[in-house]
Design a protein around this motif. Structure first.
Motif, PDB file in Angstrom:
ATOM      1  N   GLU A 196      72.020  27.884  33.156  1.00 14.21           N
ATOM      2  CA  GLU A 196      72.340  26.969  34.265  1.00 14.21           C
ATOM      3  C   GLU A 196      71.867  27.537  35.604  1.00 14.21           C
ATOM      4  N   ILE A 197      72.026  28.848  35.788  1.00 20.82           N
ATOM      5  CA  ILE A 197      71.578  29.479  37.035  1.00 20.82           C
ATOM      6  C   ILE A 197      70.072  29.329  37.185  1.00 20.82           C
ATOM      7  N   ALA A 198      69.336  29.605  36.109  1.00 23.51           N
ATOM      8  CA  ALA A 198      67.871  29.484  36.157  1.00 23.51           C
ATOM      9  C   ALA A 198      67.458  28.049  36.467  1.00 23.51           C
ATOM     10  N   GLN A 199      68.121  27.092  35.847  1.00 19.34           N
ATOM     11  CA  GLN A 199      67.795  25.677  36.080  1.00 19.34           C
ATOM     12  C   GLN A 199      68.026  25.298  37.547  1.00 19.34           C
ATOM     13  N   ALA A 200      69.140  25.748  38.112  1.00 16.44           N
ATOM     14  CA  ALA A 200      69.468  25.377  39.491  1.00 16.44           C
ATOM     15  C   ALA A 200      68.471  25.984  40.482  1.00 16.44           C
ATOM     16  N   ILE A 201      68.076  27.233  40.257  1.00 20.42           N
ATOM     17  CA  ILE A 201      67.082  27.861  41.146  1.00 20.42           C
ATOM     18  C   ILE A 201      65.738  27.171  40.983  1.00 20.42           C
ATOM     19  N   ALA A 202      65.360  26.882  39.749  1.00 17.53           N
ATOM     20  CA  ALA A 202      64.075  26.237  39.475  1.00 17.53           C
ATOM     21  C   ALA A 202      64.006  24.850  40.096  1.00 17.53           C
ATOM     22  N   GLU A 203      65.114  24.146  40.096  1.00 14.46           N
ATOM     23  CA  GLU A 203      65.134  22.799  40.674  1.00 14.46           C
ATOM     24  C   GLU A 203      64.833  22.840  42.170  1.00 14.46           C
ATOM     25  N   LYS A 204      65.256  23.910  42.830  1.00 19.81           N
ATOM     26  CA  LYS A 204      64.996  24.046  44.266  1.00 19.81           C
ATOM     27  C   LYS A 204      63.577  24.552  44.546  1.00 19.81           C
ATOM     28  N   LEU A 205      63.088  25.482  43.733  1.00 20.47           N
ATOM     29  CA  LEU A 205      61.810  26.133  44.036  1.00 20.47           C
ATOM     30  C   LEU A 205      60.620  25.517  43.312  1.00 20.47           C
ATOM     31  N   GLY A 206      60.848  24.908  42.165  1.00 20.98           N
ATOM     32  CA  GLY A 206      59.742  24.359  41.386  1.00 20.98           C
ATOM     33  C   GLY A 206      58.861  23.385  42.145  1.00 20.98           C
ATOM     34  N   PRO A 207      59.414  22.465  42.941  1.00 19.52           N
ATOM     35  CA  PRO A 207      58.560  21.492  43.633  1.00 19.52           C
ATOM     36  C   PRO A 207      57.760  22.064  44.805  1.00 19.52           C
ATOM     37  N   VAL A 208      58.035  23.293  45.230  1.00 21.49           N
ATOM     38  CA  VAL A 208      57.360  23.843  46.414  1.00 21.49           C
ATOM     39  C   VAL A 208      55.863  23.964  46.158  1.00 21.49           C
ATOM     40  N   ALA A 209      55.072  23.431  47.084  1.00 24.94           N
ATOM     41  CA  ALA A 209      53.609  23.416  46.940  1.00 24.94           C
ATOM     42  C   ALA A 209      52.960  24.036  48.180  1.00 24.94           C
ATOM     43  N   PRO A 210      51.697  24.454  48.064  1.00 19.37           N
ATOM     44  CA  PRO A 210      51.005  25.045  49.212  1.00 19.37           C
ATOM     45  C   PRO A 210      50.836  24.050  50.352  1.00 19.37           C
ATOM     46  N   LEU A 211      50.910  24.561  51.573  1.00 21.76           N
ATOM     47  CA  LEU A 211      50.647  23.803  52.790  1.00 21.76           C
ATOM     48  C   LEU A 211      49.722  24.618  53.676  1.00 21.76           C
ATOM     49  N   PRO A 212      49.064  23.987  54.666  1.00 21.72           N
ATOM     50  CA  PRO A 212      48.201  24.753  55.579  1.00 21.72           C
ATOM     51  C   PRO A 212      48.975  25.855  56.291  1.00 21.72           C
ATOM     52  N   MET A 213      48.278  26.938  56.618  1.00 29.90           N
ATOM     53  CA  MET A 213      48.919  28.088  57.240  1.00 29.90           C
ATOM     54  C   MET A 213      49.524  27.758  58.594  1.00 29.90           C
ATOM     55  N   THR A 214      49.026  26.731  59.245  1.00 35.71           N
ATOM     56  CA  THR A 214      49.540  26.346  60.563  1.00 35.71           C
ATOM     57  C   THR A 214      50.764  25.451  60.482  1.00 35.71           C
ATOM     58  N   ASP A 215      51.091  24.958  59.298  1.00 34.64           N
ATOM     59  CA  ASP A 215      52.232  24.058  59.136  1.00 34.64           C
ATOM     60  C   ASP A 215      53.531  24.858  59.251  1.00 34.64           C
ATOM     61  N   PRO A 216      54.438  24.472  60.150  1.00 32.99           N
ATOM     62  CA  PRO A 216      55.688  25.229  60.290  1.00 32.99           C
ATOM     63  C   PRO A 216      56.561  25.194  59.046  1.00 32.99           C
ATOM     64  N   ASN A 217      56.263  24.294  58.119  1.00 31.44           N
ATOM     65  CA  ASN A 217      57.014  24.216  56.860  1.00 31.44           C
ATOM     66  C   ASN A 217      56.334  24.977  55.718  1.00 31.44           C
ATOM     67  N   ALA A 218      55.183  25.591  55.998  1.00 31.10           N
ATOM     68  CA  ALA A 218      54.477  26.341  54.952  1.00 31.10           C
ATOM     69  C   ALA A 218      55.347  27.500  54.478  1.00 31.10           C
ATOM     70  N   SER A 219      55.527  27.604  53.172  1.00 30.69           N
ATOM     71  CA  SER A 219      56.408  28.642  52.635  1.00 30.69           C
ATOM     72  C   SER A 219      55.726  29.504  51.583  1.00 30.69           C
ATOM     73  N   LEU A 220      54.468  29.195  51.255  1.00 30.55           N
ATOM     74  CA  LEU A 220      53.722  29.995  50.284  1.00 30.55           C
ATOM     75  C   LEU A 220      52.556  30.694  50.957  1.00 30.55           C
ATOM     76  N   ALA A 221      52.419  31.979  50.674  1.00 35.58           N
ATOM     77  CA  ALA A 221      51.281  32.747  51.174  1.00 35.58           C
ATOM     78  C   ALA A 221      50.132  32.646  50.177  1.00 35.58           C
ATOM     79  N   ALA A 222      48.925  32.726  50.714  1.00 33.92           N
ATOM     80  CA  ALA A 222      47.733  32.646  49.876  1.00 33.92           C
ATOM     81  C   ALA A 222      47.324  34.025  49.370  1.00 33.92           C
ATOM     82  N   PHE A 223      46.684  34.051  48.230  1.00 29.44           N
ATOM     83  CA  PHE A 223      46.021  35.268  47.737  1.00 29.44           C
ATOM     84  C   PHE A 223      44.582  35.218  48.244  1.00 29.44           C
ATOM     85  N   THR A 224      44.236  36.136  49.115  1.00 32.09           N
ATOM     86  CA  THR A 224      42.948  36.073  49.803  1.00 32.09           C
ATOM     87  C   THR A 224      41.827  36.782  49.059  1.00 32.09           C
TER      88      THR A 224
END
Length: 478
Positions: free
Chosen positions: A303-331
């Motif tokens: 249940e703990i894994a499911q609840a964390i996954a439900e919050k983080l699973g949908p997170v997708a990359p955004l441009p680096m200038t976007d104030p909502n960007a939460s993923l860093a790129a591998f350069t």
């Protein structure tokens, strides 16, 4: 074109060899970085003692005041950089453009570094456990008990081979200057910006430039620095940690394998702490050694894994200038792909299930022409046996591991930060005695919530100073 020189004891040095610094998304050349070499570093280190001598012309209190001013300048001033100048906004933009860290995260890490500088006196008072500063400066003095105390510097400078992954690690070397010890830095090729800006801020604040060296360059520079500096700091992977584990001259920093443990007395109320679990995994795009890479509990783990996954699973990359960007790129191409391939292989082991896949619209690995992303990944492990139960990656990855409470301490392995949700006094005592845990939080404290008045991964005072006996008069008769 921005041209950034080597700094040799405060003096800019233009090299015949230069390396381009490019924007990770576009390939645009942002700067030319002069390159040092091993021979140059070995020659310069003959003058290392001059740095300490120069800094001892100031008291530690005076240097702390200068550091506080430097922290303000670092945050707010337009400062020189090579043949140009750099504003705080310029700093965040170029740091993001070379490291792949979103701009707002660069600004956050700026504040973290500035905070340590602005509170340097309190930081040193905490790290020395209240030792009068004059004892470190003079080498000896009377302690609070009326007994002579002596501390001897183990080296006139600290050498540091710096990383590219998270600008927050620079807080580890910042206290050296107020301790009257010089700094010899090899900046990361993608993140030279913090060392150069901090150098400029300190010099502007009145600290002598000649106590600094900055040596951008190839791997041989790091090897030469480690060879010639009596005390050095290096950042790397587990291989680096293992390589220097028995070397008292080197303080090695690597993977943290940080964790949150949920006690049997709290696990039935795990939902009350869901935000703590998510933030510990996800803050700073999961790049830090203090991010949680494991959540351990004796039950409710699915249940703990499911609840964390439900919050983080949908997170997708955004441009680096976007104030909502939460993923860093591998350069660096190939790094994310290799991690993704290893994770896919290890998911085949018995008792391992990825939980984020069903909440993610697409693949974990997002490949672009010049860079990549890895989207958040939460796996459930039915026991501590699988490889992924105790693995760490440079993106938001964590395993939720089912393990009896009485087996957790001996099973979790080496752990940099361990946040434990419990009110069990007996277990708390066992945790306090556990030598495989470095930073221990008992209570609702996120792994990322560091108190800078506490030593982090080895006290720099213990590393740079030796406690020894000293007398300047005969002892009392006994």
């Amino acid at each position: 074109m921005l041209e950034i020189p080597v700094i040799r004891w405060g003096k800019p040095y233009t090299s015949m060899d230069k390396a381009p610094v490019v924007h990770f998304e576009t390939g645009e050349e942002l700067a030319q970085m002069d390159q040092a070499n091993g021979g140059l570093i070995k020659m310069d280190m003959r003058k290392a003692a001059n740095a300490r001598n120069r800094l001892r012309e100031f008291s530690i209190e005076q240097l702390c005041e200068m550091c506080a001013k430097a922290g303000e300048l670092f945050m707010s001033a337009e400062l020189p950089l090579g043949n140009g100048v750099q504003s705080p906004a310029d700093f965040c933009r170029i740091q993001s453009a070379t490291t792949g860290l979103p701009e707002h995260m660069c600004a956050f890490n700026m504040k973290k570094n500035a905070f340590v500088m602005q509170h340097m006196k309190e930081v040193l008072e905490a790290l020395t456990r209240g030792l009068p500063f004059e004892i470190l400066s003079r080498g000896y003095g009377m302690g609070d008990r009326g007994v002579m105390v002596s501390y001897q510097a183990t080296a006139p400078v600290l050498g540091a081979v710096l990383p590219n992954n998270s600008p927050g690690v620079h807080t580890l070397w910042l206290p050296l200057i107020p301790l009257q010890l010089g700094l010899v830095l090899k900046p990361g090729s993608q993140e030279p910006w913090t060392p150069y800006r901090m150098f400029a801020a300190m010099v502007e604040a009145g600290i002598p430039a000649e106590v600094f060296c900055l040596y951008p360059g190839p791997r041989e520079c790091g090897a030469a620095l480690m060879e010639t500096c009596e005390r050095s700091m290096i950042f790397g992977g587990q291989q680096t940690i293992d390589q220097y584990a028995a070397n008292p001259r080197v303080q090695a920093h690597g993977p943290g394998f940080s964790k949150v443990l949920i006690g049997d007395d709290m696990v039935d109320r795990w939902e009350d702490h869901l935000d703590l679990l998510v933030d510990s995994i996800f803050a700073n795009s999961g790049r830090s050694c203090i991010n949680a890479s494991g959540i351990w509990a004796s039950r409710h783990t699915e249940e703990i894994a499911q609840a964390i996954a439900e919050k983080l699973g949908p997170v997708a990359p955004l441009p680096m200038t976007d104030p909502n960007a939460s993923l860093a790129a591998f350069t660096t191409k190939g790094v994310a792909e290799a991690m993704n391939d290893q994770i896919e292989e290890k998911l085949g082991e018995h008792g391992v299930t990825e939980v984020t896949a069903k909440y993610r619209d697409g693949d974990r690995w997002v490949s672009e022409e010049r860079f990549d992303f890895l989207r958040p990944t939460i796996v459930h492990c039915s026991s501590p046996e699988p490889f992924l139960a105790n693995s760490e990656y440079m993106f938001p990855f964590a395993s939720v591991v089912e393990c009896p409470q009485d087996k957790m301490i001996r099973t979790i392995g080496s752990t940099l930060v361990c946040s434990v949700l419990t009110e069990d006094e007996n277990w708390s005592r066992q945790l306090l005695d556990a030598t495989n845990i470095d930073r221990l939080n008992i209570g609702p404290v996120k792994t990322m919530q560091l108190n800078w008045l506490q030593p982090h991964e080895g006290n720099i005072i213990d590393f740079m100073f030796r406690n020894r006996a000293f007398q300047n008069s005969p002892p009392p008769a006994h």
